[in-house]
Write a protein that holds these residues in place. Structure first.
Motif, PDB file in Angstrom:
ATOM      1  N   HIS A  41      31.046 -13.934 -17.560  1.00  0.00           N
ATOM      2  CA  HIS A  41      30.353 -13.763 -16.387  1.00  0.00           C
ATOM      3  C   HIS A  41      31.615 -13.676 -15.339  1.00  0.00           C
ATOM      4  O   HIS A  41      32.208 -15.060 -15.259  1.00  0.00           O
ATOM      5  N   PHE A  64      25.623  -6.651 -21.289  1.00  0.00           N
ATOM      6  CA  PHE A  64      26.209  -5.506 -21.586  1.00  0.00           C
ATOM      7  C   PHE A  64      26.668  -6.054 -23.059  1.00  0.00           C
ATOM      8  O   PHE A  64      27.467  -6.950 -23.120  1.00  0.00           O
ATOM      9  N   THR A  77      27.662 -10.232 -18.633  1.00  0.00           N
ATOM     10  CA  THR A  77      26.879 -10.205 -17.615  1.00  0.00           C
ATOM     11  C   THR A  77      27.124 -10.365 -16.218  1.00  0.00           C
ATOM     12  O   THR A  77      28.217 -10.624 -16.033  1.00  0.00           O
ATOM     13  N   SER A  78      26.034  -9.979 -15.322  1.00  0.00           N
ATOM     14  CA  SER A  78      26.458  -9.560 -13.856  1.00  0.00           C
ATOM     15  C   SER A  78      25.920 -10.985 -13.015  1.00  0.00           C
ATOM     16  O   SER A  78      26.052 -11.241 -11.925  1.00  0.00           O
ATOM     17  N   SER A 107      33.709  -8.927 -17.086  1.00  0.00           N
ATOM     18  CA  SER A 107      33.130  -8.816 -15.960  1.00  0.00           C
ATOM     19  C   SER A 107      32.193  -7.490 -15.912  1.00  0.00           C
ATOM     20  O   SER A 107      32.613  -6.559 -16.353  1.00  0.00           O
ATOM     21  N   ASP A 108      31.176  -7.428 -14.985  1.00  0.00           N
ATOM     22  CA  ASP A 108      30.352  -6.339 -14.642  1.00  0.00           C
ATOM     23  C   ASP A 108      31.357  -5.380 -14.021  1.00  0.00           C
ATOM     24  O   ASP A 108      31.078  -4.085 -14.258  1.00  0.00           O
ATOM     25  N   GLU A 109      32.191  -5.896 -13.177  1.00  0.00           N
ATOM     26  CA  GLU A 109      33.012  -4.909 -12.693  1.00  0.00           C
ATOM     27  C   GLU A 109      34.010  -3.997 -13.600  1.00  0.00           C
ATOM     28  O   GLU A 109      34.361  -2.847 -13.089  1.00  0.00           O
ATOM     29  N   VAL A 111      33.191  -3.469 -16.494  1.00  0.00           N
ATOM     30  CA  VAL A 111      32.349  -2.550 -17.231  1.00  0.00           C
ATOM     31  C   VAL A 111      32.202  -1.322 -16.394  1.00  0.00           C
ATOM     32  O   VAL A 111      32.328  -0.267 -16.891  1.00  0.00           O
TER      33      VAL A 111
END
Length: 136
Positions: A41, A64, A77-78, A107-109, A111
């Motif tokens: 995260h 993800f 995860t975000s 990170s979700d960024e 991804v």
């Protein structure tokens, strides 16, 4: 017919476990017996309580899951406890597939950037949604 329904339910629960288990190092081998795992995260490893319960199509917290990747790749995860938008680990599963040589995403960024670059393909898998809280 009841036997078929039971088999379908069992296979739906197995999907998130199989997806998450295929990512290298999803479960911290030192703590796997204790029921704890890990995911990223915002570039930091957070712990999860591995007691998944299948909730097909009802996930709201994006996770993800990587079907392959580099050593150390965990699910991403975000959201996490204490942050906005966290719903207790009610995971909406997105499966990540690589279109290039894998590299670490934490990170979700990251991804989102890899998706925009065409390095990965992200596919929603609502049948794999599950509940598994993140330890705070």
């Amino acid at each position: 017919m009841p036997r078929l329904v039971s088999l379908v339910r069992a296979s739906v629960l197995a999907v998130p476990l199989a997806v998450l288990a295929t990512a290298p190092a999803v479960a911290d081998s030192g703590n796997a017996a204790a029921g704890f795992g890990q995911l990223y995260h915002d570039g930091v490893v957070v712990r999860t309580v591995v007691t998944p319960t299948s909730t097909p199509g009802k996930g709201v917290d994006p996770i993800f899951a990587f079907s392959s990747g580099v050593d150390g790749q965990l699910s991403v995860t975000s959201v996490a406890p204490g942050g906005p938008g966290y719903h207790g680990g009610r995971w909406a599963v997105y499966v990540v597939s690589w279109n290039t040589a894998p590299y670490l995403l934490t990170s979700d960024e990251a991804v989102a950037s890899a998706t925009a670059a065409g390095d990965i393909t992200v596919a929603r898998m609502p049948a794999a949604d599950f509940v598994c809280p993140v330890a705070g």
